[in-house]
Design a protein around this motif. Sequence first.
Motif, PDB file in Angstrom:
ATOM      1  N   GLU A 169     -27.712  92.266  42.106  1.00 32.43           N
ATOM      2  CA  GLU A 169     -27.748  91.918  40.686  1.00 32.43           C
ATOM      3  C   GLU A 169     -26.342  91.999  40.127  1.00 32.43           C
ATOM      4  OE1 GLU A 169     -30.531  92.733  36.764  1.00 32.43           O
ATOM      5  OE2 GLU A 169     -30.554  94.177  38.412  1.00 32.43           O
ATOM      6  N   VAL A 170     -25.987  91.036  39.279  1.00 29.56           N
ATOM      7  CA  VAL A 170     -24.644  90.996  38.691  1.00 29.56           C
ATOM      8  C   VAL A 170     -24.729  91.196  37.187  1.00 29.56           C
ATOM      9  CG1 VAL A 170     -22.566  89.612  38.312  1.00 29.56           C
ATOM     10  CG2 VAL A 170     -23.798  89.434  40.495  1.00 29.56           C
ATOM     11  N   SER A 171     -23.959  92.147  36.684  1.00 27.51           N
ATOM     12  CA  SER A 171     -23.768  92.285  35.240  1.00 27.51           C
ATOM     13  C   SER A 171     -22.438  91.615  34.906  1.00 27.51           C
ATOM     14  CB  SER A 171     -23.741  93.761  34.833  1.00 27.51           C
ATOM     15  OG  SER A 171     -25.032  94.316  34.837  1.00 27.51           O
ATOM     16  N   ASP A 172     -22.507  90.377  34.434  1.00 25.96           N
ATOM     17  CA  ASP A 172     -21.320  89.601  34.075  1.00 25.96           C
ATOM     18  C   ASP A 172     -20.984  89.944  32.621  1.00 25.96           C
ATOM     19  OD1 ASP A 172     -19.455  87.657  33.349  1.00 25.96           O
ATOM     20  OD2 ASP A 172     -20.435  86.070  34.525  1.00 25.96           O
ATOM     21  N   VAL A 212     -27.994  96.377  45.244  1.00 21.00           N
ATOM     22  CA  VAL A 212     -26.577  96.391  44.884  1.00 21.00           C
ATOM     23  C   VAL A 212     -26.406  95.871  43.460  1.00 21.00           C
ATOM     24  CG1 VAL A 212     -24.258  95.574  45.474  1.00 21.00           C
ATOM     25  CG2 VAL A 212     -25.944  95.988  47.300  1.00 21.00           C
ATOM     26  N   LEU A 213     -25.626  96.589  42.673  1.00 20.02           N
ATOM     27  CA  LEU A 213     -25.252  96.151  41.338  1.00 20.02           C
ATOM     28  C   LEU A 213     -23.765  95.844  41.334  1.00 20.02           C
ATOM     29  CD1 LEU A 213     -25.675  95.731  38.265  1.00 20.02           C
ATOM     30  CD2 LEU A 213     -25.290  98.205  37.989  1.00 20.02           C
ATOM     31  N   LEU A 248     -23.865  90.066  51.049  1.00 24.84           N
ATOM     32  CA  LEU A 248     -24.837  91.160  50.940  1.00 24.84           C
ATOM     33  C   LEU A 248     -26.268  90.637  50.856  1.00 24.84           C
ATOM     34  CD1 LEU A 248     -22.838  93.475  48.507  1.00 24.84           C
ATOM     35  CD2 LEU A 248     -23.302  93.891  50.933  1.00 24.84           C
ATOM     36  N   THR A 249     -26.465  89.516  50.178  1.00 20.76           N
ATOM     37  CA  THR A 249     -27.795  88.909  50.115  1.00 20.76           C
ATOM     38  C   THR A 249     -28.241  88.463  51.505  1.00 20.76           C
ATOM     39  OG1 THR A 249     -27.442  88.162  47.835  1.00 20.76           O
ATOM     40  CG2 THR A 249     -29.186  87.068  49.093  1.00 20.76           C
ATOM     41  N   ALA A 250     -27.304  87.909  52.271  1.00 15.71           N
ATOM     42  CA  ALA A 250     -27.613  87.466  53.632  1.00 15.71           C
ATOM     43  C   ALA A 250     -28.029  88.627  54.530  1.00 15.71           C
ATOM     44  CB  ALA A 250     -26.413  86.746  54.230  1.00 15.71           C
ATOM     45  N   ASN A 292     -18.555  86.367  44.115  1.00 17.74           N
ATOM     46  CA  ASN A 292     -19.472  85.433  44.764  1.00 17.74           C
ATOM     47  C   ASN A 292     -19.597  85.724  46.258  1.00 17.74           C
ATOM     48  OD1 ASN A 292     -19.868  84.144  42.330  1.00 17.74           O
ATOM     49  ND2 ASN A 292     -18.382  82.522  42.731  1.00 17.74           N
ATOM     50  N   ALA A 293     -18.484  86.090  46.878  1.00 12.43           N
ATOM     51  CA  ALA A 293     -18.513  86.430  48.300  1.00 12.43           C
ATOM     52  C   ALA A 293     -19.400  87.641  48.545  1.00 12.43           C
ATOM     53  CB  ALA A 293     -17.092  86.698  48.814  1.00 12.43           C
TER      54      ALA A 293
END
Length: 270
Positions: free
Chosen positions: A37-40, A5-6, A29-31, A23-24
């Motif tokens: 991966e986050v593109s901030d 997931v991006l 999704l990680t759980a 963050n949620a």
Amino acid sequence: MAKKVLIVYAHQSSGSFNAAAKNAAVEVLTAQGCTVEVSDLYAMGFKASATAEDIKGEVMNAENFCYMKETKLAWEQGKLSDDITKEQSKLTEADLVIFQFPMYWFGVPAILKGWIDRVLTNGFAFSQEKRYSQGIFKDKMAMLSFTTGSLESMFSPTGINGDMNVTLWPLQNGILHYCGFQVLAPQIFWAPASAAAEDRKSMLESWRTRLQGLLEEKPLSFIPLDCFDEKAFQLKPDVHKKHASKEFGLTVGIHLNKPLPPHSQMKAGC
């Protein structure tokens, strides 16, 4: 198989509701075993303007610079700037892309529009032959998750802002579906800034609940490319005739002078 997931995230503040929604998504999704991966974009200082600086070396025609043609050639030759190619690599790997942002002026923030303009280059994300239902990313999912400044009632067919289905058509059809994505129904957080703390908490809990089954959701429905002729891209007569007796038009964008179909850009299966 675990999904990748991006999250393309566009908000300046780590204390914002958008940050909490991002963050949620990372947590839930990680759980579930996903790689997230986050593109901030603000933290990255991502450049919003599409310019000749996006190409390494000499451009093809400096005097009459055409960004779409030049970046297509640069993509083919491996000459796009590093910040673009890095984001394209993330996108290539992703099974699902979530765009998390506050709605600005009925659209996306400039920094996110810049990501769209620069990363979704001709050749990489679309071509004349590969677009819409036959698009390059037809095996990927994408969705919009965003906050509004206005109440839900203001984005209704009788509200002052008009129907949210109409607002979302250029984003979901003209960008995501155009590149072939299977578009999941948007996650809309209605006016969290003016909501009570308990209501904001409830919004996030609903999002967390949805995230549990997000990867199994049915995407929104769009008209397949083969329903249009190949010359003028008009709806084929037999398709038009098939829907002539129906109450609603096909979609928000192709409504056949009939009432807009309810929830056609907001809820799958309608």
